[in-house]
Design an enzyme around this catalytic site. Sequence first.
Site, PDB file in Angstrom:
ATOM      1  N   CYS A  80     -11.820 -30.334   5.132  1.00  0.00           N
ATOM      2  CA  CYS A  80     -10.766 -29.356   4.834  1.00  0.00           C
ATOM      3  C   CYS A  80      -9.439 -30.100   4.788  1.00  0.00           C
ATOM      4  O   CYS A  80      -9.149 -30.945   5.636  1.00  0.00           O
ATOM      5  CB  CYS A  80     -10.722 -28.267   5.899  1.00  0.00           C
ATOM      6  SG  CYS A  80      -9.315 -27.155   5.717  1.00  0.00           S
TER       7      CYS A  80
ATOM      8  N   ASP B 240       0.859  -1.186   0.000  1.00  0.00           N
ATOM      9  CA  ASP B 240       0.000   0.000   0.000  1.00  0.00           C
ATOM     10  C   ASP B 240       0.896   1.236   0.000  1.00  0.00           C
ATOM     11  O   ASP B 240       2.122   1.125   0.032  1.00  0.00           O
ATOM     12  CB  ASP B 240      -0.935  -0.032   1.208  1.00  0.00           C
ATOM     13  CG  ASP B 240      -0.151   0.040   2.512  1.00  0.00           C
ATOM     14  OD1 ASP B 240       1.087  -0.076   2.483  1.00  0.00           O
ATOM     15  OD2 ASP B 240      -0.784   0.225   3.563  1.00  0.00           O
TER      16      ASP B 240
ATOM     17  N   HIS C 100      -5.398 -22.615   9.011  1.00  0.00           N
ATOM     18  CA  HIS C 100      -6.735 -23.013   8.555  1.00  0.00           C
ATOM     19  C   HIS C 100      -7.471 -21.837   7.906  1.00  0.00           C
ATOM     20  O   HIS C 100      -8.081 -21.987   6.844  1.00  0.00           O
ATOM     21  CB  HIS C 100      -7.588 -23.573   9.695  1.00  0.00           C
ATOM     22  CG  HIS C 100      -9.005 -23.774   9.266  1.00  0.00           C
ATOM     23  ND1 HIS C 100      -9.396 -24.825   8.473  1.00  0.00           N
ATOM     24  CD2 HIS C 100     -10.114 -22.985   9.423  1.00  0.00           C
ATOM     25  CE1 HIS C 100     -10.678 -24.704   8.181  1.00  0.00           C
ATOM     26  NE2 HIS C 100     -11.135 -23.595   8.744  1.00  0.00           N
TER      27      HIS C 100
ATOM     28  N   ASP D 230      -8.071  -7.667  -0.216  1.00  0.00           N
ATOM     29  CA  ASP D 230      -7.150  -7.911   0.890  1.00  0.00           C
ATOM     30  C   ASP D 230      -7.864  -7.555   2.179  1.00  0.00           C
ATOM     31  O   ASP D 230      -8.764  -6.709   2.183  1.00  0.00           O
ATOM     32  CB  ASP D 230      -5.909  -7.023   0.794  1.00  0.00           C
ATOM     33  CG  ASP D 230      -6.186  -5.624   1.321  1.00  0.00           C
ATOM     34  OD1 ASP D 230      -6.843  -4.851   0.598  1.00  0.00           O
ATOM     35  OD2 ASP D 230      -5.795  -5.307   2.454  1.00  0.00           O
TER      36      ASP D 230
ATOM     37  N   CYS E 104      -6.416 -28.766   4.989  1.00  0.00           N
ATOM     38  CA  CYS E 104      -5.252 -28.046   5.518  1.00  0.00           C
ATOM     39  C   CYS E 104      -4.556 -28.874   6.590  1.00  0.00           C
ATOM     40  O   CYS E 104      -5.128 -29.802   7.164  1.00  0.00           O
ATOM     41  CB  CYS E 104      -5.644 -26.673   6.047  1.00  0.00           C
ATOM     42  SG  CYS E 104      -6.322 -26.672   7.720  1.00  0.00           S
TER      43      CYS E 104
ATOM     44  N   CYS F 251      -6.491 -29.179   9.960  1.00  0.00           N
ATOM     45  CA  CYS F 251      -7.653 -30.066   9.978  1.00  0.00           C
ATOM     46  C   CYS F 251      -7.263 -31.526   9.784  1.00  0.00           C
ATOM     47  O   CYS F 251      -7.924 -32.418  10.291  1.00  0.00           O
ATOM     48  CB  CYS F 251      -8.668 -29.629   8.923  1.00  0.00           C
ATOM     49  SG  CYS F 251      -9.486 -28.092   9.384  1.00  0.00           S
TER      50      CYS F 251
END
Lengths: 342, 393
Positions: B307, B95, B337, B269, B309, B312
Amino acid sequence: MSLSFNLIKTSEKSLRLGRLTLIKNHEQKVLDTPNCLAYTSRGCVPHLTPDNLSSIPLNGAIIVTLEHFIDVQPPPSTQFPYGIHKFLNFEEYIVFIDVHDPGNLKPKSNNTDKHVSVYTVHGVRQPDIFASLADNITDEAPSVKRVKRSVDRTLRWLDDAINHIKESTQVFGVLTGHKNQEERIRSAQETAKRNVAGFVLNGKCLGSTSRECIDILKSSINHLPSNKPRLAYGLGTPEDILLGVSEGIDLFDTSYALEMTNAGNAFVFSLDIKDDIDSFNRQQIISLWDVNYRNDVRPLLAGCQCYSCKNHTRAYVHHLLNTHEMLATSQFIPLHGIFQEY
Amino acid sequence: MRSALTWKVIANCSTTKAKVGILTLPHGPVNTPVFMPVGTQGTLKGLTTKQLEELGCQIMLNNTYHLGLKPGQELIENFGGSHKFQNWNRNLLTDSGGFQMVSLLKLARITEEGVEFQSPHDGSTMLLTPEHSMSLQNSIGADIIMQLDDVVSSLTTGPRVEEAMYRSIRWLDRCINAHKKPESQNLFAIIQGGLNMDLRRKCIEEMVKRDTPGYAIGGLSGGEEKDIFWRIVTFCTDQLPKNKPIYCMGVGYAEDLVVCSALGVDMYDCVFPTRTARFGNALTPKGSLNLKSTKFAQDFEPIEKGCSCLTCKTYTRAYIHMHATRETVGCHLITIHNVSYQLRLMDNIRKAIINDEFPPFVQNFFKELFGGKNNYPTWAVNALKSVNIELLP
C-alpha cells in the site's frame, strides 16, 4: 557517538547562542539553540500526522517519555530491529528521552530508592540523549530534610545511570533542590562535577509566575558551567521562553503548545518585541471556542505561514470545535501552535 | 430538468453490467464507479482537505442536517457555501437531511408537508419540508444535492411502503420547483419502494419522467436480507436509463462495492471505512485488522504490504497499535489508510473494467478476502452468478 555543545555568541547578560552537534554512525545532526524539543506523547507529536509535521520547522529534536512506552512488556520499540528513530519515523531527529513526561508531572514526591528499577533505558532502544531519573518534589512546601534527600537521591541515581549507560547514549543530569537556594546550588555544583552532557531544569511546580520560577531556576543556572546545554521543562508560554532565553536556557519543550491546543487556544503573539520582556503582556492567545469568532473570516494569525493559517478561517476552526470535530484540536491548532513556538 | 453535469461511459464490461464513466461536475471530474467518503459536519474526521486531495478523493459528502444546525444556513451562505467554508475545491454531495431526522431523532413524525422533529437545541417543533431542504442545500452549494424523500426502514412492510414511495414522487416535484440553482447544482431523485419490485418499478417510471441529472437507489442498507438487497439493486439498474449515473446510498463494504459495480451501480457512500478506523480497524484485501489487539504489539509489518499510503509507507502495525484509539494520530493514520484502501479498490475496479478483465478481478478479490468457496456469502455468489461470474473454489 559524540555530542558537543559550542557557544557561538554570548552577551554580558546571560543571553547565549549555541549549537548542539551530535555525531553518530558518521552522521551529523545539528540543533541551534535557543530552541525547542518537540514534545511527544507515546512517541508521536500529538495530533499530527508525519506530512503535517513536516510542514513545521521542527529543527530536528524531539523529547520522548519512557513512561509512555512501558505499559506493554516488552515494549515494542525494544523489539523493533532498527532502533527508536526509525520506529517513530524520527530518523532525522535527535531523540532525547526522559523517564517522566515533561508536560504532565504527576505527584511523585513519594519516590523511594526502589525507583532505580526504571533506570535501564528500557522502553525505547538507543535514544541519543536521556535525562537521568530525578526525585522531583511536587509538594508546595516540602521539609528541608525532604529536599536534601531528593538532591542526594537524584545524584545517586545519576551516578548509577552514568555507570550503566551504553556508550552510544548521552546523559543529561537533572537539577533538583525545589525552592531551597542552598540545595539548588548543591545540586547544580554536584551534578556539574559528573560526566554529563547537559542539564535539565524542571520549572514545573516552582513559583506562581514566570519571573518567580525563573528566579528559582537562576540559583541553579549560576552554578553551571557555560559550555554545556541547559534544557528547561515547564517554561512554555512565550513570556516564559523569552525570560528563559534571557537567563541562559538553551532548550525548551513544546508541551505548552499541546496544552493550549487541547483547550482550543491559538497563539497570536507577535515576535516583534521592542519592549522590555517583563512588560511583554500583550494578548498572547485567543480561544477559538469564543462565539465571537463564529463569523470571523480571518486566519488564526494574519501573516502566519503555517498550513492552518494559509488555508482556513477562525470561523471554520470555531465550527470544528463547536461540533467536537477532532480536526480542530488535532491538526489545525497544533499546526499553528507548534509553528508559532518555533 | 436542467443538469450541471456531463456523464460519459468510457468502458463497459463484456460479461457483467459494470461500466466505467467520467462524471464531470462543477468542481471537476469524478471517475466512476466511485466511493465517496463522508465528511458529515464539513470535515472528514481528522483529515485535512489537502490530505484528502493527495489521496485522490474527487468527491466527498457533507450532511445537510448537521450543517443546517451548525454552523447554520446563514453563516454558510455568507461564506459562499461549504466548499469555501472548509476549503475543499473538489466536488461535494449533500443529502436531504431527511434520513438523519428519521435515524437520529426518535420523535420525528412524517406528514405530507414534511418531516416534523423536535429541535435538538431547544426542543421546539420544527418542520423540514422539501422546500426547506432545497433552500439549505442551495446555501451549502454542493455539486450534487438529493431530494427530500420519505424514508421508511427497509424492514417495513405493508401500505406504509407504498405511501412513502408515492410521497417521495410528490416531494421530488416540490424539490424540483424549489431548486434555485439547477445551473450549478445537480438534483438527484431517490428511488423508493422498499423491497417490492412493483413499487420500485412504478417509482422509477414516474421519477424518470422528471429527468433529473442522476438517480439514487434509496431505502436499502437498513438491515434487510442481503439476498433481497442485491435483487432490488439489479432491478433498479435494469430499469433506470443508461445515460444517467446511478448512486446506491449507504453502501461501503468492499464486497458490496464490487458486487454492486458488477450490477451496474456508479456511486456509493458510507461512513463505515472512516468510522471503523476510529475504532482501530484497518481495512486490507484480506479483511479488517483490529489494531488494538495485542497480537499486533510486536508486528513490524505495515498495515498492508504494497500500500502506498502515508501510513503504510511510514509506520509499522506495532506503532499504530500503540496509538489506536489512544492518540488522535492513531485515528488519523488508520483513516488515511482506510480511505486510501477504498479509493484504490475503486481504482482497481475501474482498471479491470477498462481492460475487460473484470470477472477475473472479482474472482481474485473474493478469493483473497474470504479465502475460498466455503466462506463466500451466499448472496454475493447469487448476485455475481446473475451477471455471469462464477467464483473460484
